[in-house]
Design a protein around this motif. Sequence first.
Motif, short mmCIF file in Angstrom:
data_model
loop_
_atom_site.label_atom_id
_atom_site.label_comp_id
_atom_site.label_asym_id
_atom_site.label_seq_id
_atom_site.Cartn_x
_atom_site.Cartn_y
_atom_site.Cartn_z
N GLU A 83 0.83 -1.21 0.00
CA GLU A 83 0.00 0.00 0.00
C GLU A 83 0.87 1.27 0.00
O GLU A 83 0.59 2.23 -0.72
CB GLU A 83 -0.94 0.00 1.22
CG GLU A 83 -2.02 1.07 1.09
CD GLU A 83 -2.56 1.54 2.42
OE1 GLU A 83 -2.53 0.78 3.40
OE2 GLU A 83 -3.00 2.71 2.47
N THR A 84 1.93 1.24 0.79
CA THR A 84 2.85 2.39 0.82
C THR A 84 3.48 2.61 -0.55
O THR A 84 3.57 3.75 -1.04
CB THR A 84 3.96 2.17 1.89
OG1 THR A 84 3.33 2.05 3.15
CG2 THR A 84 4.95 3.31 1.91
N ILE A 85 3.91 1.51 -1.17
CA ILE A 85 4.54 1.62 -2.50
C ILE A 85 3.53 2.19 -3.50
O ILE A 85 3.86 3.07 -4.31
CB ILE A 85 5.06 0.22 -2.96
CG1 ILE A 85 6.22 -0.23 -2.07
CG2 ILE A 85 5.45 0.22 -4.43
CD1 ILE A 85 7.47 0.63 -2.16
N GLU A 86 2.28 1.72 -3.41
CA GLU A 86 1.24 2.21 -4.32
C GLU A 86 1.04 3.72 -4.12
O GLU A 86 0.96 4.48 -5.08
CB GLU A 86 -0.06 1.44 -4.01
CG GLU A 86 -1.13 1.55 -5.07
CD GLU A 86 -0.83 0.69 -6.31
OE1 GLU A 86 -0.25 -0.41 -6.17
OE2 GLU A 86 -1.17 1.15 -7.42
N ARG A 87 1.00 4.15 -2.86
CA ARG A 87 0.75 5.57 -2.59
C ARG A 87 1.95 6.43 -3.03
O ARG A 87 1.77 7.53 -3.56
CB ARG A 87 0.44 5.79 -1.10
CG ARG A 87 -0.95 5.27 -0.74
CD ARG A 87 -1.20 5.36 0.75
NE ARG A 87 -1.45 6.72 1.23
CZ ARG A 87 -1.78 7.00 2.49
NH1 ARG A 87 -1.89 6.02 3.40
NH2 ARG A 87 -1.99 8.25 2.86
N LEU A 88 3.16 5.90 -2.82
CA LEU A 88 4.36 6.64 -3.26
C LEU A 88 4.34 6.80 -4.77
O LEU A 88 4.66 7.87 -5.31
CB LEU A 88 5.62 5.85 -2.90
CG LEU A 88 6.32 6.12 -1.58
CD1 LEU A 88 7.52 5.18 -1.46
CD2 LEU A 88 6.77 7.57 -1.46
N ALA A 89 3.97 5.70 -5.45
CA ALA A 89 3.97 5.72 -6.91
C ALA A 89 2.86 6.61 -7.45
O ALA A 89 3.01 7.28 -8.47
CB ALA A 89 3.80 4.30 -7.45
N ALA A 90 1.75 6.65 -6.74
CA ALA A 90 0.57 7.37 -7.24
C ALA A 90 0.65 8.87 -7.01
O ALA A 90 0.04 9.64 -7.73
CB ALA A 90 -0.69 6.81 -6.57
N MET A 91 1.39 9.29 -6.00
CA MET A 91 1.30 10.71 -5.63
C MET A 91 1.83 11.63 -6.74
O MET A 91 2.77 11.28 -7.45
CB MET A 91 1.97 10.97 -4.29
CG MET A 91 3.46 10.89 -4.28
SD MET A 91 4.04 11.01 -2.57
CE MET A 91 5.79 11.13 -2.88
N THR A 92 1.17 12.77 -6.85
CA THR A 92 1.54 13.75 -7.86
C THR A 92 2.05 15.00 -7.13
O THR A 92 1.27 15.89 -6.79
CB THR A 92 0.33 14.12 -8.74
OG1 THR A 92 -0.23 12.90 -9.24
CG2 THR A 92 0.74 14.99 -9.91
#
Length: 420
Positions: A196-205
């Motif tokens: 989930e952390t990786i997903e949020r890091l990747a998703a953030m703009t």
Amino acid sequence: MKQYKEFTVDEKAAFRAAALAAYNGYQAQGLKIDMSRGKPAPVQLDLSGDLFHAVDENNYRSADGTDCRNYGGLLGVEETRALFAEILGVEKKNVIACGNASLTLMFDYVAQCMFDGCGAEPWSRQKDVKFIAVVPGYDRHFTIAQYFGIKLINVPMTPTGPDMDKVEELVKDPTVKGMFCVPKYSNPDGYTYSPETIERLAAMTPAAKDFRVIYDNAYIVHDLYEESDYLPEIFSVAKKYGHEDHFVEFASTSKITLAGAGVACIAASDNNIEMIKKRLTVQVISYDKLNQLRHAKVFKSAADVHARMQQHAAILRPKFEAVLEIMEKELGGLGIAHWTKPRGGYFISLYVDGGSAKRVYELCAQAGLTLTNVGATYPYGVDPDDSNIRIAPSFPTVEELKTCAEILCAAVKVACSENA
Ligand SMILES: Cc1ncc(COP(=O)(O)O)c(C=O)c1O
């Protein structure tokens, strides 16, 4: 078990007397042990004896016929790039094999962003440049940022990675240009970022168009147990959001082979590789290809690397377990300290709950035990809670470590008894 804070006055006095007696006993022994840095032990370095014979005066060509003794091949020996690509789970075209230290590569990359920029005005020409510092963290990341005058903002580490609510809030500020991450078996907690952390890091703009995560995968294959912590491959996640340019990944063989004579690499998107290549053509003609070739000859595939890492784990695991066992026995249930139980990497984090880490450091030093400087795991050397102590169990022997852990626990108890 009764917690320290529930002790009666008499119980506290008895606790202090016992702690002092134990501590004084160690102090009288005139010990001298260094547990300050995460250095591999000599027996771990001995595992890489094969590297010394992997190339010689008749054996210096890579598979495509390149004479590795000579200049050329800026991006590195093909089979070494392929090895790193397999370990990291990326394509070979996105990997550059370099010299011996990933730290140098990170420094150079930040320097490039400072003086050349990364898709916007160079950072050095922008008024205010800030980085998120995940704390506690790796002291040398902080000192790189500090060297370039980049202001660091603390964000706490959690067992699943950085506090992403705080990260997402901070990146709304266009002057926040990046962050250092150690996504697997972090230094010093030994935590691995959750999917989930990786997903949020990747998703953030981030508001900054030139935002970069210095993704330091220093411990990607450094498991202590057979089952590895799961870490999704960052570029494939970032690609879903079109954000692969946000990440520049670093790794090295420093703690796979020889800490002073390994090979480091950069992995990055096509765009970033192009920009890095442009800078490298100015900086270097080619890195030490003979050493890259040595590594590729010893490790034909990632499976060979994993086999070597199991040998390291057999040496390191008993050391970690010895420290953890003593901390549990001496401090468990008292409510005066807590600590992490890593499944890989090089460190254990001890948190002294009463905020007396500096005092514990001092007591240990007086008893001949050198710990990592307290505060080093925070920017500017300041742990706001005076709580974190980084334990580096790799270098001392198991017997020495047992003594280290006992001194440390005695010091924690003495310090705690001085507070209340
Ligand atoms: C998180 C982290 N990154 C990088 C390094 C240094 O790596 P290298 O030897 O490749 O410079 C260390 C060494 O302790 C580390 O803990």
